[in-house]
Enzyme design. Structure first.
Site, short mmCIF file in Angstrom:
data_model
loop_
_atom_site.label_atom_id
_atom_site.label_comp_id
_atom_site.label_asym_id
_atom_site.label_seq_id
_atom_site.Cartn_x
_atom_site.Cartn_y
_atom_site.Cartn_z
N ASP A 165 59.61 71.32 57.65
CA ASP A 165 60.25 70.00 57.62
C ASP A 165 60.22 69.37 56.23
OD1 ASP A 165 60.40 70.26 60.48
OD2 ASP A 165 58.34 69.54 60.60
N GLU B 298 67.57 65.63 65.72
CA GLU B 298 66.27 65.18 65.23
C GLU B 298 66.27 65.17 63.71
OE1 GLU B 298 63.38 68.04 66.58
OE2 GLU B 298 64.55 69.74 65.87
#
Length: 489
Positions: free
Chosen positions: A29, A192
């Protein structure tokens, strides 16, 4: 458009080209920013301590770890919990990182210097399932915060919520507005990882969807920060071997070129980081080679020095190298650096290393490598080198009724002299197949059965050093000499 060297007719100096992934290990991420001529990157760390690494680069290709923004976590191992999907920003002379803890809420930490010290985590919005936050300080002084939802905690997902936020990032100022409901978008699932920007008169949300291993990268734009937003898929696997490609961050260079850094899920190797050229066409970003990942190309800022995140460590101090982390909050009694060695106390804990706090770990390299260390066991216990994921394996020196011996699954114990320094190692081959090594008197040789490394929960496997007691109390310690990682390039 900046293009891949293989597609270019202009010869390039190999020193000024790069190959993906530029960070070939588990930097999950990622988010990236530029401040002046310097680039900074952070990544998810879940329950690792310390967490939120800060990486620095001058060219987006060569990176070094310069610190961590979070120095404490949980006292017990909680796989898949903790620090999720951070965003990194620079505002009002300070660096800011926002991250979600799905069991607590959205936090921020900030610092004047990215090397630290960083503030203690501050809870901006409490709640279950609040993940992947990203702030935006607008030109008129207003501040906003967007985030996603974890269905496992909140019961909802596939939507993004926007809040007005206090300009000092102390709290959100409203209940939030769903600005993108991807249940209403054909084919969308698991939207997301939003990153919020303002560019060319539009508000932009860059966000992946479709699942970590199978999805794509979308962007959304609107003249109003509260929408309505129109969407476009800007990066997907196509005919490449880059599955995902998943969330990351957009950054520009001092010369005005645009790039996008994102991750690819590689199972036991974790989420490795790719660098894509990006340009604006017709008011929309175009990533990679017309929307599919490139294998490499010209370095964004040529002329930089080769660098990579640290792996090997000679334990010369004064502290552990920045590549190391514990699986939970460490007790000071667990470890010590002394006389160029790492001393680990043989402490009690779960037999399953995945559940054991007192394991000192670092990321498994995403390419074949050989790892070697030397351990001397003093007193009772077991100490060695491990590869840890949902399943784990190790080679170690252990005290037995017949004296110290090297132990490894699939092999009978091999006696070694009392107090001897024993060289242990692991060869990690293609497909993350691990062959353990040991020198029991006739050179470094294979021992035990091959082990297929497995990923953890949202993370890749890790290399680990450990020392465990046989009983409920510490009864010995181990001294580790230099830890060496050699990549087989």
């Amino acid at each position: 458009m900046l293009i891949d060297q293989e597609r270019s007719t202009v010869p390039l100096d190999p020193a000024d080209t790069y190959r993906n992934p530029v960070l070939n290990a588990d930097w999950s991420d990622p988010d990236v920013i530029r401040v002046g001529d310097d680039f900074y990157l952070t990544a998810s760390t879940f329950t690792k301590v310390p967490g939120l690494p800060i990486l620095h680069s001058r060219d987006l290709v060569n990176w070094k770890i310069i610190g961590h923004a979070v120095t404490a976590g949980h006292d017990e191992v909680r796989p898949g919990c903790g620090v999720w999907a951070p965003s990194l920003r620079h505002h009002d002379g300070r660096f800011w990182i926002f991250y979600g803890d799905p069991d607590v809420g959205i936090h921020q930490v900030n610092a004047e210097d990215p090397r630290g010290p960083w503030s203690e985590p501050h809870l901006v919005k409490p709640g279950l399932g609040l993940i992947d936050p990203c702030p935006l300080w607008d030109e008129d002084g207003q501040a906003y915060l967007v985030h996603a939802w974890a269905k496992s905690r909140a019961g909802i997902s596939n939507r993004l919520t926007l809040h007005r936020m206090a300009p000092d990032a102390s709290r959100v100022l409203d209940e939030g507005t769903i600005v993108i409901d991807a249940d209403l978008l054909p084919g969308y699932r698991t939207l997301e990882g939003p990153k919020l920007y303002r560019h060319d008169g539009h508000y932009w949300i860059f966000a992946p969807a479709g699942g970590v291993a199978t999805g794509w990268q979308s962007v959304f734009r609107s003249r109003s920060i509260f929408g309505p937003y129109e969407d476009r898929i800007v990066l997907e696997q196509g005919g490449t071997d880059v599955n995902g490609p998943h969330q990351g961050g957009w950054v520009d260079t001092p010369s005005g070129e645009h790039w996008f850094m994102h991750f690819q899920d590689r199972g036991p190797y974790g989420r490795v980081v790719h660098l894509q050229p990006m340009e604006w066409r017709g008011g929309w970003p175009v990533m990679g080679a017309d929307g599919v990942p490139v294998p490499g190309g010209p370095v964004p800022v040529p002329g930089g020095e080769p660098a990579a995140p640290a792996t090997s460590d000679d334990f010369a101090g004064p502290g552990l190298g920045p590549q190391w982390s514990w699986q939970a909050n460490p007790d000071p009694s667990w470890w010590e650096l002394r006389d160029g060695t790492l001393r680990l106390t043989c402490v009690p804990g779960p037999a399953d290393l995945w559940e054991r706090p007192a394991v000192l770990t670092q990321r498994l390299p995403g390419e074949p490598c050989t790892v070697v260390t030397q351990v001397t066991l003093h007193g009772e216990g077991r100490a060695g080198l491990a590869v840890v994921g949902r399943t784990s394996a190790y080679v170690a020196v252990e005290s037995t009724q017949d004296g110290p011996a090297v132990v490894c699954a699939g092999s009978a114990p091999v006696p070694v002299p009392e107090g001897a320094a024993v060289t242990l190692g692991a060869r990690v081959g293609q497909g993350a197949v691990v062959t353990f090594l040991a020198d029991t008197g006739d050179g470094l040789r294979e021992i035990g059965e091959p082990f297929h490394a497995t990923q953890g929960r949202w993370v890749g496997a890790v290399l680990g050093l450990f020392a465990a007691s046989h009983g409920d109390a510490p009864a010995g310690h181990a001294a580790f000499d230099a830890f060496t990682v050699d990549l087989e390039r």
